[in-house]
Design an enzyme around this catalytic site. Structure first.
Site, PDB file in Angstrom:
ATOM      1  N   GLU B  62       0.818  -1.210   0.000  1.00  0.00           N
ATOM      2  CA  GLU B  62       0.000   0.000   0.000  1.00  0.00           C
ATOM      3  C   GLU B  62       0.853   1.262   0.000  1.00  0.00           C
ATOM      4  O   GLU B  62       0.570   2.221  -0.716  1.00  0.00           O
ATOM      5  CB  GLU B  62      -0.949   0.012   1.206  1.00  0.00           C
ATOM      6  CG  GLU B  62      -2.141  -0.933   1.084  1.00  0.00           C
ATOM      7  CD  GLU B  62      -1.800  -2.385   1.405  1.00  0.00           C
ATOM      8  OE1 GLU B  62      -0.669  -2.657   1.825  1.00  0.00           O
ATOM      9  OE2 GLU B  62      -2.683  -3.245   1.238  1.00  0.00           O
ATOM     10  N   HIS B 131      -9.876  -5.077  10.468  1.00  0.00           N
ATOM     11  CA  HIS B 131     -10.385  -4.895   9.107  1.00  0.00           C
ATOM     12  C   HIS B 131     -11.669  -4.059   9.071  1.00  0.00           C
ATOM     13  O   HIS B 131     -12.384  -4.073   8.083  1.00  0.00           O
ATOM     14  CB  HIS B 131     -10.675  -6.253   8.455  1.00  0.00           C
ATOM     15  CG  HIS B 131      -9.442  -6.988   8.027  1.00  0.00           C
ATOM     16  ND1 HIS B 131      -8.360  -7.155   8.844  1.00  0.00           N
ATOM     17  CD2 HIS B 131      -9.123  -7.604   6.865  1.00  0.00           C
ATOM     18  CE1 HIS B 131      -7.432  -7.849   8.209  1.00  0.00           C
ATOM     19  NE2 HIS B 131      -7.864  -8.128   7.008  1.00  0.00           N
TER      20      HIS B 131
END
Lengths: 379, 328
Positions: B62, B131
């Protein structure tokens, strides 16, 4: 034959003019024309003079923290010398010499370290990005810039600089992985100066070279004597040409040494052996070229004196320009926040002289009226 | 005439595809966005139409692709960066918070960062705490970025098109829980401007201010409360930065009561910001302090029942409204 060799390689190291004055005629002949060598030498001297002045400015309270470039002039200069003028050069903070060669004004760099964002507004024609102080971010930016060139079908490449310490950052590995896998034309130049602030090389890498880090990404890699301008020019020229031709990244480890402190905020004598520093002083990239030019009768004491004098004049002029710039206005900090000033910031701007920054109803009305007025006069 | 209804994910897809047809500088990159059509099928069919030059599968890094997008944007391109989940953007904090929103400022106005960072935000699917991030509280604190949070397919398309055309970095917060939700999205092109709240329901008794998916819970609560004779006005803020405080002030001056519904933790959140601004701007108009519905100050629970109660929901909103109206 159950056990075979899965992979084997070797890493080359290039040296052309060593610290003893030995010159490899085969590699070095016609590499740098004499006239250019004189100019490159002058550039290194000017950079060094400015570096010394900047150090004194900091010590006398006229400048903020400053990272001296002393001893590391050659890698960025050699790169700038061989890169195309519209290739991106994406630096951290020990590449002054290469930036000046490109035409970035010395006062910009001084202004940056004096604590003024206007020093970061690199004129677009120099294809240089602002000095990146957070360790590692610029390698990804360089990859993105090169990727954009590729996207547009241009032959422009990026050349990015970072230190041995930065090669421990995730950003370094992600940038290398990205550039290699997506085939992006970046030259990654690691200036290995052996010290990440006070951490010796072993803290950051247990392998014998930093160059071999690139092997893990399937990238061609090479090591160069980073204090040897001739070798840097050759290696950078070859790496840039390879990168441009193949559209893929190339790694260069320039072995050099930071002769000064990490920045003016530390004292390297507390963590480095002075004998090591003295040894590296004998490998100084500037004296090496000086001795070479003298031996080739390209240089004499009078030329040296003139060069030093001119360097001091230019450096002092840059200091005067940087110190002479008017202070920014307080409200100027809203100017470059967004492409267009949004309403909430406009309110803060209109009320920045009050304690509220537009938070009270009364202040909001004042701001709204001021904005409407400004808007009306604008049209 | 039939009203066209499409899924939230297809609304996002249409927004990106239309803008990519319109502007050659726009491209999409992220994990699995190309060959696999996106982990949540938002980019379905885009590789086939635009090719691998503009729909790019990245390594799982990322920080790498967010940072690379900054470089590309500095050279004038307009990247759309897909985070599979905003939860995964945390490892890219340096590029998205420390570089992109500051690049224009720190380069003395030289380099803008017209990037859209987009992905799933928020809990509600039993994905566990790591998450299930609602990043709006954490990220909206940073000046220099814009933040949009659409509440339905129509909003998703119109706001995403605006985000892609914006010259500043835009954090676009989608909802995984709504990807399959269908809603009216007209065939013809439209854009929704930033910083202009939508009055999702008009009412006279109390103003409900919300962002993204919880706007729907507010509407649900409003319907229930209507049966009790309470008339709620519901504002869908659409963007958190810029925040359309004027619309909130206008509504609260009418209703004299306000409840903020925000799916992030309460401390230093969009909800607390709205409450602070309403208290300052509507001090003499309020019949009660601004009431706030947030998630509890605990990691997002994994158990179904706990997660459901942890989130702002119609029941909790209804209770807050009653309390604010002294009905409880």
């Amino acid at each position: 034959m159950p056990i075979t060799t899965a992979y084997k390689t070797e890493i080359q190291r290039v040296s052309i003019l060593d610290e003893h004055g030995n010159f490899d005629e085969k590699l070095g002949k016609d590499l740098i024309p004499d006239a250019d060598l004189v100019r490159l030498y002058e550039a290194m001297v000017t950079c060094r003079v400015l570096d010394e002045i900047a150090f004194k400015l900091q010590r006398s309270g006229r400048m903020g923290t400053y990272p001296q470039n002393m001893g590391q002039e050659a890698p960025s200069l050699g790169a700038s010398y061989v890169l195309n003028k519209d290739d991106w050069i994406v630096t951290c903070y020990r590449e002054n010499c290469g930036l000046f060669w490109r035409g970035v004004p010395m006062e910009s760099i001084l202004l940056h370290w004096m604590g003024d964002e206007r020093g970061n507004a690199m004129p677009r024609e120099h294809f240089a990005t602002p000095i990146a102080v957070p360790i590692g971010t610029q390698m990804l930016h360089a990859t993105g810039l090169a990727w954009a060139s590729k996207y547009r079908g241009e032959k422009r490449i990026s050349c990015t600089f970072f230190g041995d310490g930065a090669s421990s950052e995730g950003d370094f590995h992600e940038a290398c992985n990205f550039a290699a896998n997506l085939e992006i034309p970046v030259v990654f130049v690691c200036q290995n100066n052996f010290w990440a602030i006070s951490s010796p090389g072993k803290v950051n890498c247990s392998a014998p070279t930093l160059a071999q880090r690139a092997l893990a990404y399937g990238m061609p890699t090479i090591q160069v004597d980073g204090n040897d301008l001739f070798a840097v020019v050759k290696v950078m020229r070859d790496a840039a040409a390879w990168t441009r031709e193949h559209g893929k990244p190339h790694f260069v480890e320039a072995v050099t040494y930071r002769l000064g402190d990490h920045t003016t905020a530390d004292d390297a004598r507390r963590y480095r052996d002075q004998a090591e520093v003295e040894l590296w002083k004998t490998r100084d990239p500037i004296t090496r070229i000086y001795d070479y030019m003298k031996s080739r009768k390209l240089w004499d004491d009078s030329k040296e004196a003139t060069t030093r004098e001119r360097a001091a004049v230019n450096a002092n002029a840059a200091v005067a320009t940087a110190e002479g710039i008017a202070e920014p206005h307080r409200q100027d900090y809203f100017n470059a926040m967004y492409a267009e000033l949004p309403a909430d910031l406009a309110t803060q701007l209109a009320t920045h002289n009050t304690h509220s920054l537009g938070q009270t109803e009364e202040a909001a009305h004042v701001a709204t009226e001021a904005l409407a007025k400004a808007h009306a006069s604008h049209h | 005439m039939t009203v066209r209804e499409i899924e939230y994910r297809d609304a996002l897809n249409e927004a990106m595809s239309e803008e990519m047809r319109r502007d050659k500088r726009v491209f999409l990159l992220g994990e699995e966005v190309a060959q696999y059509d996106g982990a949540y099928k938002v980019s379905r069919g885009m590789l086939a139409e635009f090719g691998e030059r503009r729909i790019i599968d990245t390594p799982i890094s990322e920080s790498g692709f967010a940072g690379m997008a900054i470089g590309a944007a500095m050279m004038g391109l307009r990247p759309i960066v897909e985070f599979m989940s905003w939860s995964f953007s945390l490892v890219a904090a340096d590029p998205i918070l420390n570089n992109a929103p500051k690049m224009l400022y720190m380069s003395g106005g030289q380099f803008g960062c017209p990037i859209v960072f987009r992905g799933n935000d928020g809990a509600g699917g039993q994905l566990g705490s790591t998450h299930s991030w609602c990043v709006e509280g954490l990220y909206s604190n940073v000046p220099g970025l814009k933040m949009a949070i659409p509440s339905n397919p129509y909003e998703a398309k119109g706001l995403l098109k605006t985000a892609i055309r914006d010259d500043d970095p835009v954090f676009f917060l989608e909802s995984e829980r709504m990807l399959g939700t269908k809603g009216h999205v007209p065939e013809e092109e439209y854009l929704i401007p930033f910083g202009q709240a939508r009055v999702a329901r008009t009412g006279k008794d109390i103003t409900l201010v919300s962002f993204g998916r919880p706007v729907n819970f507010c509407l649900e609560a409003a319907e229930a409360l209507a049966k009790e004779g309470v008339d709620c006005e519901v504002l869908d803020m659409r963007t958190i930065r810029p925040l359309d405080i004027e619309s909130i002030v206008r509504s609260v001056k009418k209703t004299n009561r306000c409840v903020v519904v925000d799916q992030s933790w309460s401390f230093g959140s969009p909800g607390s910001e709205v409450a602070a601004q309403v208290h300052a701007r509507c001090f003499d108009d309020l019949d009660n302090f601004v009431h706030r519905v947030h998630t509890a100050d605990v990691p997002t629970p994994y158990a179904t029942n706990l997660e459901a109660e942890y989130m702002p929901n119609a029941r909790r909103i209804t209770e807050a409204v009653r309390a604010c109206l002294y009905l409880a």
